[in-house]
Design an enzyme around this catalytic site. Structure first.
Site, PDB file in Angstrom:
ATOM      1  N   CYS A   1       0.839  -1.200   0.000  1.00 52.17           N
ATOM      2  CA  CYS A   1       0.000   0.000   0.000  1.00 52.17           C
ATOM      3  C   CYS A   1       0.879   1.257   0.000  1.00 52.17           C
ATOM      4  O   CYS A   1       1.576   1.504  -0.960  1.00 52.17           O
ATOM      5  CB  CYS A   1      -0.966  -0.050   1.185  1.00 52.17           C
TER       6      CYS A   1
ATOM      7  N   HIS B   1      -3.553  -5.686   0.974  1.00 52.20           N
ATOM      8  CA  HIS B   1      -2.968  -5.984   2.288  1.00 52.20           C
ATOM      9  C   HIS B   1      -3.056  -7.470   2.630  1.00 52.20           C
ATOM     10  O   HIS B   1      -3.964  -7.886   3.352  1.00 52.20           O
ATOM     11  CB  HIS B   1      -3.722  -5.207   3.371  1.00 52.20           C
TER      12      HIS B   1
ATOM     13  N   GLU C   1      -1.388  -9.006   4.753  1.00 50.62           N
ATOM     14  CA  GLU C   1      -1.164  -9.169   6.203  1.00 50.62           C
ATOM     15  C   GLU C   1      -2.471  -9.147   6.993  1.00 50.62           C
ATOM     16  O   GLU C   1      -2.496  -9.533   8.156  1.00 50.62           O
ATOM     17  CB  GLU C   1      -0.192  -8.098   6.723  1.00 50.62           C
TER      18      GLU C   1
END
Lengths: 80, 233
Positions: free
Chosen positions: B87, B204, B206
């Site tokens: 990002c 993302h 994660e």
């Protein structure tokens, strides 16, 4: 010394913000606006009094930070 | 896996990233401040997380890309060290010149915060070895400037050299403009640098690693990195 760096989008790079502003101007009823491209202006005060040095310094500033030369052009004006 | 997460003022995804790295690799990452000039010795993976470094002033990632720690990140990447930017981290890597191109304003001008589908283009990369080529994964995006563009020659090179690792797609893996959330060129969601060791991606991974959240599709990226490092050791 006062100077101005103007950063504009290169031709062919889409500018959705400019497009939105263009649309808003039309909706204000301002006839005759053909197109809008949005850019940035930096007013910078330079130490010293050598315009050539100031221009060289500002070119470095623009190349290294103020503009992303992948998508933007810049212009340096030393105003004296 | 010794990971280091770089923290800039205005970054807000560093703790998600640290949690995921600890969870998947079993080792908590080092948190490295932007004003530091060195990474911890023996760092295997540098991660630049998402957020709004310097409030997105000037251009997204522009100021962070010029901060002191980036010289160390550049040196790490230059010697082949794994580097991941997510990002804002992707924007920072582009601004730092570690990846080509630019992330422009989303084509429809809106900030987009939702799950998207990504097609993993191939698994021949330390970042995608945990997936199969062509596999579709579901991960979230949260960005206003994720519309990837580069000059035509760069796009040809990225495509020709297999450096596009992720593309926005339909749940079935089709590349339809309707699923290209931000209008990116060729639906590009993530690319690697010339040597394949630097990945920048807008979504993302994660945030999708724990079963409690219902989706664990992001886990493969981190598990693959752990595996790649083990094999290299």
């Amino acid at each position: 010394m006062k100077a101005r760096v103007t950063v504009t989008l290169k031709t062919g790079i889409l500018d959705p913000q400019g497009k939105a502003i263009e649309g808003a101007l039309r909706s204000l009823g301002l006839a005759g606006v053909a197109s809008v491209r949005q850019g940035k202006v930096f007013d910078i005060e330079i130490e010293g009094s050598d315009p050539a040095k100031a221009e060289a310094l500002l070119k470095q500033a623009a190349d290294r930070l103020l503009a992303n030369t992948v998508i933007e052009n810049y212009r340096v004006d030393v105003l004296g | 896996m010794k990971a280091a997460v770089v923290v800039f003022p205005g970054i807000n995804r560093e703790r998600d990233m640290a949690r995921t790295l600890a969870l998947v690799s079993g080792v908590a990452p080092a948190m490295v401040w932007h004003a530091d000039t060195a990474l911890p010795p023996g760092t295997d993976l540098v991660v630049i997380p998402g957020g709004f470094s310097y409030g997105d002033y000037l251009r997204c990632g522009a100021i962070a890309a010029r901060s002191p720690i980036m010289e160390a990140v550049r040196a790490h990447a230059a010697k082949g060290g794994l580097t991941l930017g997510v990002c804002n981290g992707f924007q920072i890597l582009c601004e730092a010149g570690l990846l080509p191109g630019v992330l422009m304003r989303n084509a429809r001008l809106r900030f987009i915060c939702r799950d998207v589908y990504l097609r993993v283009e191939h698994s021949d990369s330390p970042f995608t070895r945990g997936y199969n080529g062509g596999q579709v994964i579901r991960v979230p995006v949260a960005h206003g400037e994720g519309n990837y563009i580069a000059d035509a020659d760069t796009i040809v090179r990225l495509e020709g050299e297999g450096r596009v690792l992720f593309r926005y797609c339909s749940p079935e893996g089709d590349l339809d403009p309707a699923w290209n959330v931000n209008g990116a060129t060729n639906a590009i969601a993530g690319i690697v640098g010339e040597r394949g060791n630097v990945l920048g991606m807008m979504p993302h991974p994660e945030n999708h690693v724990e079963a409690a959240l219902g989706v664990t599709d992001g886990r493969g990226l981190f598990a693959g990195l752990v595996e790649a490092l083990k094999r290299a050791a």
